[in-house]
Design a protein around this motif. Structure first.
Motif, PDB file in Angstrom:
ATOM      1  N   LEU A 151       0.842  -1.192   0.000  1.00 53.63           N
ATOM      2  CA  LEU A 151       0.000   0.000   0.000  1.00 53.63           C
ATOM      3  C   LEU A 151       0.875   1.238   0.000  1.00 53.63           C
ATOM      4  CD1 LEU A 151      -2.608  -0.889   2.797  1.00 53.63           C
ATOM      5  CD2 LEU A 151      -2.798  -1.294   0.339  1.00 53.63           C
ATOM      6  N   SER A 152       0.413   2.312  -0.675  1.00 53.64           N
ATOM      7  CA  SER A 152       1.122   3.583  -0.572  1.00 53.64           C
ATOM      8  C   SER A 152       0.483   4.370   0.551  1.00 53.64           C
ATOM      9  CB  SER A 152       0.968   4.397  -1.856  1.00 53.64           C
ATOM     10  OG  SER A 152       1.333   3.637  -2.942  1.00 53.64           O
ATOM     11  N   LEU A 153       1.154   4.425   1.689  1.00 52.04           N
ATOM     12  CA  LEU A 153       0.567   5.144   2.813  1.00 52.04           C
ATOM     13  C   LEU A 153       0.920   6.625   2.768  1.00 52.04           C
ATOM     14  CD1 LEU A 153       1.053   2.640   5.759  1.00 52.04           C
ATOM     15  CD2 LEU A 153      -1.059   3.214   4.573  1.00 52.04           C
TER      16      LEU A 153
ATOM     17  N   ASP B 141       1.220   0.206  25.625  1.00 52.40           N
ATOM     18  CA  ASP B 141       1.729   1.529  25.256  1.00 52.40           C
ATOM     19  C   ASP B 141       2.385   1.455  23.887  1.00 52.40           C
ATOM     20  OD1 ASP B 141       0.833   2.765  27.503  1.00 52.40           O
ATOM     21  OD2 ASP B 141       2.662   2.336  28.667  1.00 52.40           O
ATOM     22  N   LEU B 142       1.841   2.203  22.947  1.00 52.95           N
ATOM     23  CA  LEU B 142       2.344   2.152  21.579  1.00 52.95           C
ATOM     24  C   LEU B 142       3.152   3.411  21.281  1.00 52.95           C
ATOM     25  CD1 LEU B 142      -0.966   0.995  19.824  1.00 52.95           C
ATOM     26  CD2 LEU B 142       0.998  -0.443  20.428  1.00 52.95           C
ATOM     27  N   THR B 143       4.322   3.236  20.684  1.00 51.37           N
ATOM     28  CA  THR B 143       5.150   4.376  20.298  1.00 51.37           C
ATOM     29  C   THR B 143       4.832   4.728  18.851  1.00 51.37           C
ATOM     30  OG1 THR B 143       6.858   3.481  21.701  1.00 51.37           O
ATOM     31  CG2 THR B 143       7.520   5.238  20.179  1.00 51.37           C
ATOM     32  N   VAL B 144       4.568   6.002  18.587  1.00 48.04           N
ATOM     33  CA  VAL B 144       4.246   6.414  17.217  1.00 48.04           C
ATOM     34  C   VAL B 144       5.517   6.320  16.378  1.00 48.04           C
ATOM     35  CG1 VAL B 144       3.381   8.261  15.747  1.00 48.04           C
ATOM     36  CG2 VAL B 144       2.443   7.939  18.051  1.00 48.04           C
ATOM     37  N   ALA B 145       5.462   5.438  15.334  1.00 47.66           N
ATOM     38  CA  ALA B 145       6.643   5.223  14.502  1.00 47.66           C
ATOM     39  C   ALA B 145       6.585   6.034  13.224  1.00 47.66           C
ATOM     40  CB  ALA B 145       6.774   3.745  14.156  1.00 47.66           C
ATOM     41  N   ALA B 146       5.376   6.266  12.746  1.00 48.90           N
ATOM     42  CA  ALA B 146       5.256   7.025  11.490  1.00 48.90           C
ATOM     43  C   ALA B 146       3.887   7.680  11.434  1.00 48.90           C
ATOM     44  CB  ALA B 146       5.437   6.099  10.289  1.00 48.90           C
ATOM     45  N   ILE B 147       3.801   8.784  10.682  1.00 47.30           N
ATOM     46  CA  ILE B 147       2.509   9.445  10.457  1.00 47.30           C
ATOM     47  C   ILE B 147       2.298   9.493   8.950  1.00 47.30           C
ATOM     48  CG2 ILE B 147       1.306  11.648  10.629  1.00 47.30           C
ATOM     49  CD1 ILE B 147       2.581  11.922  13.418  1.00 47.30           C
ATOM     50  N   PHE B 148       1.146   8.960   8.500  1.00 48.32           N
ATOM     51  CA  PHE B 148       0.906   8.836   7.052  1.00 48.32           C
ATOM     52  C   PHE B 148      -0.289   9.674   6.617  1.00 48.32           C
ATOM     53  CE2 PHE B 148      -2.725   5.962   7.283  1.00 48.32           C
ATOM     54  CZ  PHE B 148      -2.546   5.292   8.488  1.00 48.32           C
ATOM     55  N   ALA B 149      -0.380   9.920   5.301  1.00 47.75           N
ATOM     56  CA  ALA B 149      -1.400  10.838   4.780  1.00 47.75           C
ATOM     57  C   ALA B 149      -2.478  10.132   3.959  1.00 47.75           C
ATOM     58  CB  ALA B 149      -0.744  11.912   3.924  1.00 47.75           C
ATOM     59  N   ASP B 150      -2.154   8.987   3.336  1.00 49.45           N
ATOM     60  CA  ASP B 150      -3.114   8.358   2.432  1.00 49.45           C
ATOM     61  C   ASP B 150      -4.007   7.384   3.201  1.00 49.45           C
ATOM     62  OD1 ASP B 150      -4.497   6.910   0.547  1.00 49.45           O
ATOM     63  OD2 ASP B 150      -2.865   6.989  -0.914  1.00 49.45           O
TER      64      ASP B 150
END
Ligand SMILES: Nc1ncnc2c1ncn2[C@@H]1O[C@H](COP(=O)(O)OP(=O)(O)O)[C@@H](O)[C@H]1O
Ligand SMILES: [Mg+2]
Lengths: 252, 847
Positions: free
Chosen positions: B589-591, B636-645
């Protein structure tokens, strides 16, 4: 009565002929013999008027001759065609191609222009009018500048002139007119009648006109008198006076 | 004056018959929707009683969100040892279509229709609601039972051996040990109901040692409250609840009623559209008939009737027509309801015997709607009739007075404006409930419809002239007269066309929305999906993770991942959460990652967040978000990435390990796979076929196949909606036939003249039919134009993931207009025949 149907000019061809024509409306007690064994011939190039008191069968005779109504017995021949042998479709085509009509009122289709009304039967047949003849007819009725007008924009007299032009435009073998001047004042009526007479004299048309007006009848070459569905008199070259005389005679 | 009302109706019987017909159809469908849902509600109420009557108490897991973990099976025995208990049993049930038996012909039962449901067998008939018809209850692995109708319809016989498609793969050669009956008359609604032993159900759908719920029947003298108190002493403090029979029963009824209400409301909606269409037809009939009676009205006025009396006569006529039509509609509605039930049965849903319930409110509503619609439609013509002057009696060609053309157009334009503003406002600030939104949009559309019908008389003449040009050119005089006739009465043409416009504008709106959604999907698949294969489970159950593992094990794919779905509470708000193999994800997928990066699968407790949700939570890459799962576990989840799609997934994405430690089910809702570099799809095909054989319940599609399948499902949804809208179109066509019949009557003399001077019957028929076709085309084109406006509004209002640009299915819409014209030709068949048969002589002397 049959002695009255003699041919005024023997060389003339017969445009329409009724042989022992009977038309009965209703049955039993309510039976009306509208036409009672009529034998009559109408000649080409003649203007014939049919007269008679109200209810004498004038309209019925005209309708039967024109193939608008079915007859009870006898036969009708138009230019060699026996109408009794024709089905509804053939009758319609015969009216369209060989007969012209002028009614007392409501002669024109309101959505069509004067010119379109004149050429209507030919348009229905998908044939082209003869342009020279059409010109002559339009000039004769004298409404050239009104040809693009709708019926609602024409006076009563103008409408009847358009109706006569329509009847003439296809050069039919026979034109029927049922009280064509019944709804008009006498001056306008006279105009229409002399116009019809010119069509017969100058254009060699054949016209059969139903009327109860002696003055109208005097424009004709011949007057046939009906009483109770039978022909009782036949006048050649009538004048208003001779017609009135005949009517008085019949009234007695 | 009342006498006059009756006389007028008697004299104009034929002219009102078709008007009546329009009201009858509209009222009939309103009544049918009530009779049908009342009847179904009553019989499903009985069914609910039957299902729940044997269960006094039920113990079941609960959670505020997500799927709660099942109950420990030991609890069944512990409850059994309490006092006051007669029978207790644990149940496991499968999701819809989770188990699909393979028919003798090698195919499975279609999962598009009613569901295939599987339960664990409980011998006690009171708790289980099922009785054995033939054979013995399933007891061993690879044994199952099926309801008697399902078995008969699909060719399963007791003692036969069949393959079963299940979430864990195909179970070979299972034996059908019994046929069963559900309740007293096996009212399955077409569902196929199956049973396996409890142990087998745990193996196939659940987990060993757990049950989904526990049913309890009390001893005759036991006190329910006391027993419930005793049970709550031995169950966990949270996550489990005890409910009594009354609660179960009302939940069951509410569950059934939800479906019934949807059917009822949808029917009602379309019935109301139809009634709305009939308003135009009734208005037209009254206008035309009164227009033909102007002289008679004038005479009445001349003889001393005042205008109020005239108005009352007309409204009295409307009232009687409405009353008559409503009563017929009431009877017709009962018939339609029975017909619909027969239709459902013919389509394979076996419904419980529904009683025919004609409630008082149904009768009242039928009368109010039928009479109301008729009277309201005749208000304007009645006012016009009341305005007729006594002199009209004497004047030839006196016409019914009416609003000036200018005022009419202005009123129309104003209504269109207000309607559009209403619609835009409604779409921009959607009210809370669907019903309110439908009401606002419906009102907006109604205003626009009435406005267009008022204003469109300006268009009727020019449009009829343009559309009629080819007809006039190709059809000779009959064609030319058809064109003249269609444009001679612009208001009549406009109102008649408007009735058709309504149905067609809705149909084309639906088509445009569908097309726009389809084209958006095509774009999305192209830009956001790189996977070569999409494997989607046709049931709701999902498939075992074995499938993805088997695909990956072939070594022919560069990336494979299944997608697991659950819910979790993130910093207080409940959100859907997706688990996937993060190592593969980026290649499928293109995230469109904006910050951070997608880590490898062994990254630990990480999460990928869509940027909108990151904003809402106020977190950036590196922040920690606590996620509480339905099982009670918090991670507890660590935010690894923020995506737009967010085309395919907009929810937080976590590695599989997070779901595993939270105790979420290891079931894949869908799987994506990309071929290894240089791998030929043709070579991969045998592999795909092999997997397909092992897991018949999934569809393995290339992106193109996936798109085609999705488009087909949109098309079939559109077909259903359009079939219902066809009712409104049919009523409009009746309206066209009615108007034409009235026009033919009005033009009797003209037709007589045409026939006298040589128009053949065929030409007369052709003239009338083509006039109808022109009116229909006019209405259809107005409808399509409005449909484009509405479609544009709808597409703009839809979330951008569904549709972003308006796509107009030109071919389908052209077909629609042509079909409408054809239907107009057909609708005019009877009036045309009557016109052709007119007696020439009578017609000429007609006044
Ligand atoms: N359709 C009809 N049905 C019954 N009787 C008719 C019908 N048409 C005409 N008649 C009768 O036939 C007779 C002749 O009528 P008609 O030809 O109209 O007379 P005219 O035109 O000379 O006034 C009258 O007695 C009339 O009542
Ligand atoms: Mg007469």
């Amino acid at each position: 009565m049959s002695l009255l149907t003699t041919n005024p000019t023997a060389t003339d061809l017969v445009a329409a002929r009724a042989i022992n024509l009977t038309k009965i409306y209703g049955r039993g007690d309510t039976e009306v013999r509208a036409l009672d064994g009529i034998d009559v011939e109408f000649h080409q190039g003649q203007f014939t008027a049919i007269m008679g008191p109200s209810g004498s069968g004038k309209s019925t005779l005209m309708h039967c001759l024109a193939g608008l109504d079915r007859i009870t017995s006898g036969s009708i021949v138009i230019g060699g065609t026996d109408l009794t042998a024709l089905n509804e479709r053939r009758l319609t085509l015969l009216r369209r191609d060989r007969i012209g009509f002028v009614f007392q009122a409501f002669n024109l289709v309101p959505t069509l222009t004067a010119l379109e009304n004149i050429t209507l039967p030919m348009d229905l047949a998908g044939t082209k009018p003869d342009p020279a003849w059409l010109d002559t007819v339009i000039d004769t009725v004298g409404l050239r500048d009104r040809m693009t007008h709708r019926p609602s924009e024409l006076s009563g007299g103008q409408q009847q002139r358009v109706a006569v032009a329509r009847a003439l435009a296809g050069r039919p073998e026979l034109i029927f007119a049922d009280e064509p001047t019944g709804n008009l004042d006498s001056t306008t009526g006279a105009e229409i009648l002399s116009f019809m007479r010119r069509a017969v004299r100058e254009m060699e048309q054949t016209i059969i006109m139903v009327t109860h007006d002696p003055v109208a009848a005097s424009y004709a070459d011949r007057v046939v008198f009906l009483v109770d569905g039978t022909i009782v008199d036949d006048l050649v070259d009538p004048t208003a006076d001779s017609v009135l005389d005949a009517m008085k005679r019949l009234g007695n | 004056m009342l006498k006059l009302t009756f006389r007028n109706l008697a004299a104009n019987k034929a002219r009102f018959v078709m008007t009546t017909f329009a009201v009858v159809l509209g009222v009939g469908f309103v009544v049918a929707s009530f009779v049908l849902s009342d009847g179904l509600r009553s019989s499903f109420g009985d069914l609910s009683d039957e299902i729940t009557v044997g269960t006094d108490l039920q113990v079941r897991p609960v959670s505020d969100f997500g799927e709660p973990p099942p109950l420990d099976q030991d609890l069944v025995d512990r409850i059994a040892s309490l006092d006051g208990i007669e029978v207790v049993a644990g149940f496991v049930s499968a999701d819809d279509n989770a188990m699909q038996p393979v028919k003798p012909d090698g195919t499975t039962i279609s999962s598009a229709g009613p569901p295939q449901l599987t339960f664990s067998w409980v011998a006690d008939q009171g708790l289980g609601s099922f009785a054995l018809v033939e054979g013995t209850a399933p007891d061993e692995p690879r044994e199952f039972a099926m309801d008697i109708d399902g078995a008969e319809a699909n060719g399963f016989v007791v003692g036969g051996s069949y393959d079963l498609v299940t979430p864990i793969g195909v179970v070979k050669d299972a034996t059908l040990t019994a046929t069963t009956r559900f309740g007293s008359d096996n009212s399955t609604l077409g569902a196929v109901l199956m049973h396996v032993s409890l142990g087998e159900a745990q193996r196939l759908f659940g987990s060993p040692g757990t049950v989904d719920e526990i049913g309890i029947r009390l001893a005759p003298d036991a006190d329910a409250t006391a027993v419930a108190a005793a049970i709550s002493g031995i169950i966990p403090d949270s996550g489990v609840e005890i409910v009594d029979q009354a609660t179960l029963n009302s939940e069951q009824k509410a569950d059934f009623n939800q479906g019934i209400n949807i059917i009822g409301n949808v029917l009602l909606g379309f019935a109301i559209v139809s009634l709305f269409v009939s308003i135009f037809i009734i208005y037209n009939t009254f206008s035309i008939v009164l227009g033909q009676r102007v002289r008679e009205m004038g005479l009445l006025r001349a003889l001393g009737a005042d205008s109020r009396q005239i108005r009352r006569t007309v409204l009295g006529e409307a009232l009687l027509v409405g009353l008559f039509a409503s009563l017929i509609g009431l009877i017709a509605g009962v018939g339609i309801a029975r017909g619909l039930i027969a239709l459902f049965e013919a389509l394979g849903a076996s419904l419980p015997d529904a009683p025919t319930i004609v409630a008082l409110r149904t009768v009242i509503l039928a009368l109010v709607l039928g009479v109301g619609v008729t009277v309201v439609s005749s208000l304007v013509p009645a006012r016009a009739a009341a305005g007729i002057a006594p002199i009209a009696a004497l004047r030839d060609g006196a016409r019914l007075g009416s609003q000036s053309s200018r005022r009419r157009s202005l009123t129309g334009a104003a209504l269109i404006g207000v309607g559009l503003m209403f619609g835009v406002y409604g779409l921009a600030n959607p009210p809370g409930t669907t019903l309110a939104l439908v009401a606002v949009l419906g009102l907006a559309a109604s205003l626009v419809f009435v406005g267009v019908s008022l204003a469109s008389h300006m268009l009727a003449r020019p449009v009829a002239r343009v559309l009629g040009w080819p007809i006039a050119a190709g059809m000779g005089t009959a064609g030319r007269l058809a064109r003249e006739n269609a444009s001679r009465n612009p208001r009549r043409t406009a109102t008649t066309g408007a009735a058709l416009m309504i149905g067609l504008s809705l149909v084309s709106t639906v088509l445009i929305i569908g097309e726009s959604v389809k084209s958006r999907l095509g774009d999305l698949l192209e830009t956001s999906v790189q996977a070569d294969y999409l494997i989607v489970d046709d049931s709701e159950a999902g498939v075992t993770s074995d499938l993805a593992a088997e695909l990956a094990a072939t070594g022919q794919f560069s990336a494979v991942t299944g997608f697991r779905y659950d819910e979790a509470r993130l910093s207080g708000t409940v959100s859907e959460v997706v688990a996937a193999d993060l190592t593969s994800l980026g290649r499928l997928l293109s995230l469109d990652v904006r910050s951070g990066a997608i880590p490898s699968d062994e990254a630990g407790d990480v999460v990928l967040l869509h940027m909108d949700q990151a904003d809402e939570l106020g977190v950036v890459v590196g922040d920690v978000v606590p996620a509480e799962f339905a099982t009670g576990t918090t991670i507890d989840l660590t935010v690894a990435a923020i995506f737009a799609d967010d085309t395919v997934i907009g929810s937080p994405i976590v590695p599989n390990a997070v779901f595993d430690s939270a105790g979420s089910a290891d079931v894949h809702q869908w799987v994506a796979a990309a071929l290894a570099d240089g791998m030929d799809p043709d070579l991969a095909q045998p592999l795909i076929d092999q997997i397909q054989q092992r897991y018949p319940q999934v569809s393995i599609d290339s992106a193109a196949e996936f798109q085609a399948r999705f488009e087909a499902s949109i098309d079939s949804a559109l077909a259903v909606v359009n079939a219902l809208l066809a009712l409104a179109v049919v009523i409009a066509l009746i309206g066209i036939a009615n108007t034409l019949a009235l026009s033919v009557h009005e033009r009797t003399r003209e037709l007589g003249l045409l026939r006298a001077v040589g128009m053949t019957r065929r030409q007369v028929r052709r003239m009338v039919r083509w006039e109808a076709a022109l009116v229909a085309m006019f209405g259809a084109m107005l409808g399509v134009a409005l449909g484009v406006v509405f479609g544009w509004g709808a597409v703009t209002a839809l979330p951008v993931n569904f549709a972003d640009t308006v796509t107009i299915p030109i071919r389908r819409i052209t077909v629609l207009v042509v079909v409408a014209a054809g239907a107009g030709l057909l609708a005019a068949w009877l009036p045309a025949r009557r016109a052709g048969r007119l007696d020439v002589l009578k017609a000429i002397s007609h006044t």
